[in-house]
Scaffold this active site. Structure first.
Site, short mmCIF file in Angstrom:
data_model
loop_
_atom_site.label_atom_id
_atom_site.label_comp_id
_atom_site.label_asym_id
_atom_site.label_seq_id
_atom_site.Cartn_x
_atom_site.Cartn_y
_atom_site.Cartn_z
CG HIS A 319 21.04 14.36 35.52
ND1 HIS A 319 20.31 13.96 36.68
CD2 HIS A 319 22.11 14.15 35.60
CE1 HIS A 319 21.31 13.77 37.51
NE2 HIS A 319 22.41 13.85 36.91
CG LEU A 325 27.16 13.77 28.73
CD1 LEU A 325 28.30 13.13 28.12
CD2 LEU A 325 27.13 15.13 28.03
CE LYS A 494 -16.37 16.66 38.43
NZ LYS A 494 -17.73 17.23 39.41
C1 LIG Z 1 13.43 12.37 24.00
C2 LIG Z 1 14.52 12.53 25.07
C3 LIG Z 1 15.60 12.72 24.16
C4 LIG Z 1 16.93 12.59 25.30
N1 LIG Z 1 18.13 12.66 24.65
C5 LIG Z 1 19.22 12.46 25.55
C6 LIG Z 1 20.51 12.54 24.83
O1 LIG Z 1 20.54 12.21 23.62
N2 LIG Z 1 21.62 12.28 25.81
C7 LIG Z 1 21.54 12.55 27.10
O2 LIG Z 1 22.54 12.68 27.74
N3 LIG Z 1 20.32 12.71 27.66
C8 LIG Z 1 18.85 12.53 26.72
N4 LIG Z 1 17.71 13.01 27.45
C9 LIG Z 1 17.95 13.31 28.98
C10 LIG Z 1 18.06 11.78 29.76
O3 LIG Z 1 17.29 10.72 29.20
C11 LIG Z 1 17.42 12.05 31.11
O4 LIG Z 1 18.05 13.06 31.51
C12 LIG Z 1 18.04 11.12 31.95
O5 LIG Z 1 17.40 9.90 31.51
C13 LIG Z 1 17.31 10.97 33.40
O6 LIG Z 1 17.65 10.15 33.96
P1 LIG Z 1 17.01 9.82 35.59
O7 LIG Z 1 17.52 8.57 36.02
O8 LIG Z 1 17.19 11.11 36.43
O9 LIG Z 1 15.40 9.93 35.13
P2 LIG Z 1 14.44 8.84 34.45
O10 LIG Z 1 15.22 7.98 33.47
O11 LIG Z 1 13.24 9.41 34.14
O12 LIG Z 1 14.19 7.61 35.74
C14 LIG Z 1 13.32 8.17 36.65
C15 LIG Z 1 12.61 6.62 37.42
O13 LIG Z 1 12.28 7.06 38.71
C16 LIG Z 1 11.08 6.46 38.51
N5 LIG Z 1 10.05 7.12 39.53
C17 LIG Z 1 9.73 8.26 39.44
N6 LIG Z 1 9.02 8.70 40.49
C18 LIG Z 1 9.00 7.64 41.40
C19 LIG Z 1 8.30 7.48 42.69
N7 LIG Z 1 7.57 8.19 43.31
N8 LIG Z 1 8.68 6.09 43.31
C20 LIG Z 1 9.42 5.10 42.38
N9 LIG Z 1 9.88 5.34 41.43
C21 LIG Z 1 9.80 6.55 40.75
C22 LIG Z 1 10.50 6.43 37.22
O14 LIG Z 1 9.40 5.40 36.99
C23 LIG Z 1 11.62 6.28 36.47
O15 LIG Z 1 12.00 4.93 36.27
C24 LIG Z 1 16.81 12.79 26.49
C25 LIG Z 1 15.30 12.61 27.28
C26 LIG Z 1 14.11 12.42 26.28
C27 LIG Z 1 13.12 12.60 27.06
C1 LIG Z 2 -19.82 20.67 41.87
C2 LIG Z 2 -19.47 19.46 41.23
O1 LIG Z 2 -18.62 19.11 40.49
C3 LIG Z 2 -20.39 18.30 41.82
O2 LIG Z 2 -21.22 17.94 41.00
C4 LIG Z 2 -19.59 17.50 42.59
O3 LIG Z 2 -19.59 16.20 41.93
C5 LIG Z 2 -19.43 17.48 43.94
O4 LIG Z 2 -20.45 16.46 44.50
P1 LIG Z 2 -20.91 16.78 45.98
O5 LIG Z 2 -21.78 18.03 45.74
O6 LIG Z 2 -21.74 15.55 46.34
O7 LIG Z 2 -19.90 17.13 46.69
#
Ligand SMILES: Cc1cc2nc3c(=O)[nH]c(=O)nc-3n(C[C@H](O)[C@H](O)[C@H](O)COP(=O)(O)OP(=O)(O)OC[C@H]3O[C@@H](n4cnc5c(N)ncnc54)[C@H](O)[C@@H]3O)c2cc1C
Ligand SMILES: CC(=O)[C@@H](O)[C@H](O)COP(=O)(O)O
Length: 653
Positions: A319, A325, A494
Site C-alpha cells: 500500500h 487511507l 563482512k
Molecule cells: C513515514 C511514513 C508515513 C506514512 N504516512 C501515511 C499517511 O499519511 N497516510 C497513509 O495513508 N499512509 C501513510 N503511510 C503508509 C502506511 O503507513 C502503510 O501503507 C500502511 O501502514 C501499510 O499497512 P500494512 O498493514 O500493510 O503494513 P504494516 O503496518 O507495516 O504492518 C505489517 C505487519 O506485519 C508484520 N509482519 C511482517 N512480516 C511478518 C511475518 N513474516 N510474520 C508475522 N508478521 C509479520 C509486521 O511486524 C507488521 O506488524 C506512511 C508510511 C510511513 C512509513
Molecule cells: C573467507 C571467510 O570469510 C572465512 O574467514 C570464513 O569465516 C569461513 O570460515 P571457514 O573457512 O571455516 O569456512
C-alpha cells in the site's frame, strides 16, 4: 487450532481485514511478529486522496472509495471500543512557492487560493508562499490510535490475535497453501491472507521493497491555548499534520536504504528546514519524538490486492504511501473476495500478475537454488517437486538472494578451481579479503578480475584487522574496491576484528565499536562473531544487517560446536543469522540450516576438499536440503518407540 482465515501481519491492513472477515462470520486468526513494528505506527495518518495528486485512475477511485468509507467505519469502531481513532475531516491545504503547473488530476475537488486568500485561511505561513490548493474533502486519522482501536475491536469481536509469531514460510502442496511455518511450528487454516506490509517479499517473491520514512513530532507550547493549525499542511517535501491532542507530526523522508533503522541528522534536518520554511513559528516548538518506518513500496506504487497463484491465498499488501487511507476499502474488497468470491472490477488493476514478467511467484525454492548458475549452468538435477515450500530467498539490507550459501575465495589451489567451485556452489555472494586483494597476497593475485561481479555480489571482508579502527579503514577501502569493480551501490561489509592469531576468535568489543561506526557511515554490516546471543542482540540494535556467529574456529572444519547458542541467536534475531566458519561437511551445513539459520558462509571445507567443485556442489545441495527440512518442520523427538504400522488388525493365533 485451525481457523477459517489466517492473516499474516497485524498492521492496519491485516487488522481491518480481520475485523471485516470476522463480522461476516469467519473464524479469524492474526499472526504478527510485532504489532508495533509496522508502517501503520510510523505513518502520519493523512487521508490525502486529493492532495497526493494521484494520476492513476483506478488508484484514485480506490482512494476516493476508501475516504468515503472513513466516517462510518471509524464511527463503528469507536462505538464498539469506546476509544477515539482521531478521525478528523479537517481538509488539506497545499501551499506552494512557485506558480503551479496544471494539476495532473483535475477531477478532485480542489480550490486555488492566491497569496492573500491563503494568508486569511492559514495565518503564519512562510513569507515566500505564493498561494496554494485547498482540498476540503481530505483529512486525517491518528494512525497510532487507529491501530490500537483496530486491535481492541478485533479482540472484542473474537479475532485471535497472536503477537510475537513470525511466519517464516508459506508451505504449499499441489497448488494450495497447506500451512505457514512459524517460529512456534506449523499453523494451518482453510484460507490465508498475506498482509505483511514491507516484509511481504520475505514470504513470497512479490516486488515489494521497503521505502524508509523518517518522522518527528513537535508539541504545541502551553502558552498557546488554541491550536495554531487546524488543517494539514502539505508542502514541498514536507507535511505538517496537527493532531487534536496538540502534537504536530512532521514527515517524511523517502529513502531507498532497505531496512536500515534509525533517524539520521540529515533526515531530521531536511524535515525541520522544510517545516520551518512553510510555517516559521514551529522553530520554537518543543520536539516530542523522532521515529522512522518502512512503507511497502511496489514498482508502480500501487497496492497488490486480490487472488494469488494459490486459490486459498489472498494478497493485501504494497500500500506504499496510502495504506492508512486505503484500510477500509481494502478490508471490504478482500472480505467480498474471500467470503463471497465476489471480485470487485477495480481489483483487476491491482492483481499481482501485472509484475509477472519480472517475477514468478510459482518458482520453487528448489528450482531457484538449483538453477542459479552465475551465468554458467551447473549440472544439478534436483527433482522438480510440487511439494516444495515457497521461500522468497535471503534478504539482506533490502537485497534479495536466492542462494543461502556464501563462499570465500581463499585457500584454493588455483584460481580456476576457485572459479569452478563458486559456480558449483550456486552462491550469489562471495566474500573477498580486502587487504589481501589490495596487497596482492599469495593466491590473491588477479582474484578481483577472476569472478564476474555482474553476477556475484561482493562481500568485502576485513580479514587481517586486529582493531576496530583498522577494520573501519579497511571497510571503507572495501567499498571503494566494490565500486571500482562496478558495484556502485554495494555498501556491504563482512566485519572481522580478530586480534587472536591462534584461534582466530573475534574481539566482541572491537566488533561492536566498529559496527556502530560503520552503520553510521551507511554500511550494511555483517559482523563475524563468536556465538554470543547478547552480542548478537546488541549488534542488531545498532543496526547491523545480519549477524554471523561462528560454528567453530575459522578453517578448523570442526562442525557445529556452538549449537545451543546459535539456536538462541536464531530465536531472538530479527535480522538474518548467517552461520560462518568451521563447517567441515555437508551434513553440518544441513544441520545449521535445519536449526533455522538463514544462510551459511563456507570457505575452507570447499577449498580444501580433494575435489573442491564437487564439495561446493554438495554444500549447495546440503544448504537447500537443510532449509527445506527446516521449513517442512522436523518431527518431534520422542523418548519411546511408536510403531510405524498400525498395531490393530494383526492376525492373532
Ligand atoms: C513515514 C511514513 C508515513 C506514512 N504516512 C501515511 C499517511 O499519511 N497516510 C497513509 O495513508 N499512509 C501513510 N503511510 C503508509 C502506511 O503507513 C502503510 O501503507 C500502511 O501502514 C501499510 O499497512 P500494512 O498493514 O500493510 O503494513 P504494516 O503496518 O507495516 O504492518 C505489517 C505487519 O506485519 C508484520 N509482519 C511482517 N512480516 C511478518 C511475518 N513474516 N510474520 C508475522 N508478521 C509479520 C509486521 O511486524 C507488521 O506488524 C506512511 C508510511 C510511513 C512509513
Ligand atoms: C573467507 C571467510 O570469510 C572465512 O574467514 C570464513 O569465516 C569461513 O570460515 P571457514 O573457512 O571455516 O569456512
Amino acid at each position: 487450532m485451525t481457523s477459517d482465515v489466517l492473516i499474516i501481519g497485524g498492521g492496519v491492513i491485516g487488522l481491518a481485514c480481520a475485523i471485516e472477515l470476522k463480522s461476516r462470520g469467519a473464524n479469524v486468526t492474526v499472526l504478527c511478529r510485532d504489532f508495533s513494528a509496522a508502517a501503520s505506527h510510523a505513518a502520519a495518518g493523512m487521508l490525502a486522496s486529493d492532495a497526493e495528486n494521484i494520476a492513476n485512475e483506478a488508484m484514485l477511485s480506490l482512494c476516493w472509495r476508501s475516504r468515503a468509507l472513513y466516517p462510518e467505519w471509524t464511527a463503528k469502531l469507536e462505538k464498539l471500543t469506546g476509544l477515539s481513532t482521531g478521525y478528523w475531516p479537517c481538509g488539506i491545504l497545499a501551499p506552494v512557492y512557485q506558480q503551479p503547473e496544471t494539476r495532473t488530476n483535475d477531477q478532485s475537488p480542489a480550490y486555488w487560493l492566491d497569496k492573500s486568500a491563503i494568508e486569511l485561511y492559514q495565518p503564519g505561513l512562510g513569507a515566500d508562499v505564493i498561494g496554494g490548493w485547498w482540498y476540503p474533502e481530505d483529512g486525517q486519522v491518528d494512525n497510532r490510535a487507529l491501530a490500537q482501536v483496530l486491535r481492541t475491536a478485533a479482540q472484542s469481536l473474537g479475532v485471535e490475535l497472536k503477537d510475537g509469531i513470525k511466519v517464516e514460510a508459506i508451505a504449499q502442496q499441489q497448488g494450495q497453501v497447506i500451512g505457514v511455518q512459524t517460529n512456534t511450528g506449523l499453523i494451518r487454516a482453510a484460507h490465508y491472507l498475506l498482509a505483511a506490509g514491507a516484509w511481504a517479499n520475505e514470504l513470497l517473491p512479490l516486488p515489494i521493497r521497503p521505502r524508509k520514512g523518517q518522522m518527528l513530532s513537535l508539541q504545541v507550547p502551553e502558552f498557546l491555548p488554541e491550536l495554531p493549525l487546524t488543517r494539514v499542511l502539505f508542502g514541498e517535501n514536507i507535511y505538517i499534520v496537527p493532531r487534536r491532542n496538540r502534537s504536530i507530526i512532521l514527515g517524511a523522508t523517502s529513502e531507498d536504504v532497505g531496512f536500515t533503522p534509525h533517524n539520521t541528522p540529515g533526515g531530521i534536518q531536511s524535515l525541520l528546514q522544510a517545516a520551518i520554511r512553510l510555517y516559521p513559528q514551529l522553530e520554537n516548538y518543543p520536539i516530542q519524538e523522532l521515529w522512522w518506518g518502512f512503507r511497502p513500496a511496489t514498482p508502480d506504487e500501487l497496492p497488490i490486492l486480490g487472488n494469488s497463484h494459490c486459490p486459498n491465498l489472498t494478497l493485501a499488501t504494497g500500500h506504499y504511501r496510502n495504506g492508512i487511507l486505503l484500510a477500509p476499502v481494502t478490508a471490504t474488497l478482500i472480505a467480498d473476495l474471500i467470503c463471497s468470491q465476489t471480485a470487485d472490477p477495480l481489483l483487476t488493476n491491482f492483481h499481482y500478475s501485472r509484475f509477472q514478467a519480472q517475477t514468478s511467484t510459482t518458482t520453487s525454492m528448489l528450482t531457484n537454488s538449483a538453477n542459479f548458475t552465475n551465468g554458467n549452468r551447473t549440472n544439478l538435477s534436483l527433482p522438480s517437486s510440487e511439494f516444495h515450500i515457497q521461500d522468497s530467498g535471503l534478504i539482506i539490507a533490502g537485497k534479495t538472494f536466492k542462494s543461502r550459501l556464501m563462499t570465500g575465495t581463499g585457500k584454493y589451489r588455483s584460481i580456476e578451481e576457485m572459479q569452478r567451485s563458486v559456480v558449483a556452489s550456486g552462491c550469489q555472494i562471495v566474500t573477498v579479503a580486502v587487504r589481501r586483494v589490495q596487497t596482492k597476497a599469495a593466491g590473491h593475485e588477479g582474484l578481483a578480475e577472476a569472478l564476474d561481479w555482474n553476477k556475484i555480489w561482493m562481500l568485502p571482508n576485513t580479514a587481517g584487522c586486529q582493531t576496530a579502527e583498522d577494520a573501519i579503514r579497511v571497510a571503507r577501502l572495501g567499498r571503494e574496491m566494490a565500486k571500482l569493480l562496478g558495484q556502485e551501490d554495494n555498501n556491504f561489509v563482512k566485519l572481522e576484528v580478530i586480534p587472536d592469531a591462534k584461534y582466530l576468535l573475534p574481539d566482541p568489543i572491537g566488533t561492536l565499536q566498529a559496527a556502530e561506526q560503520l552503520v553510521k557511515e551507511g554500511f550494511a554490516v555483517l559482523p563475524y562473531i563468536n556465538a554470543d546471543p547478547m552480542l548478537a542482540k546488541r549488534l542488531e540494535e545498532v543496526g547491523c544487517a545480519t549477524v554471523m556467529p561462528l560454528a567453530a574456529p575459522i578453517g578448523s572444519g570442526q562442525g557445529l560446536k556452538t549449537t545451543a547458542n546459535i539456536q538462541i541467536i536464531i530465536e531472538n534475531a530479527n535480522i538474518p543469522v548467517v552461520v560462518d566458519a568451521g563447517i567441515g561437511a555437508p551434513s553440518e551445513a544441513s544441520e545449521a540450516m535445519e536449526l533455522g539459520a538463514d544462510a551459511l558462509l563456507i570457505n575452507s571445507a570447499i577449498a580444501l576438499a580433494e575435489n573442491a567443485p564437487a564439495m561446493a556442489y554438495a554444500m549447495n545441495l546440503a544448504t537447500v536440503a537443510g532449509r527445506m527440512a527446516y521449513l517442512a518442520g522436523r518431527m518431534p523427538r520422542k523418548d519411546y518407540a511408536s510403531a510405524s504400522s498400525p498395531v490393530t488388525g494383526t492376525i492373532t493365533s
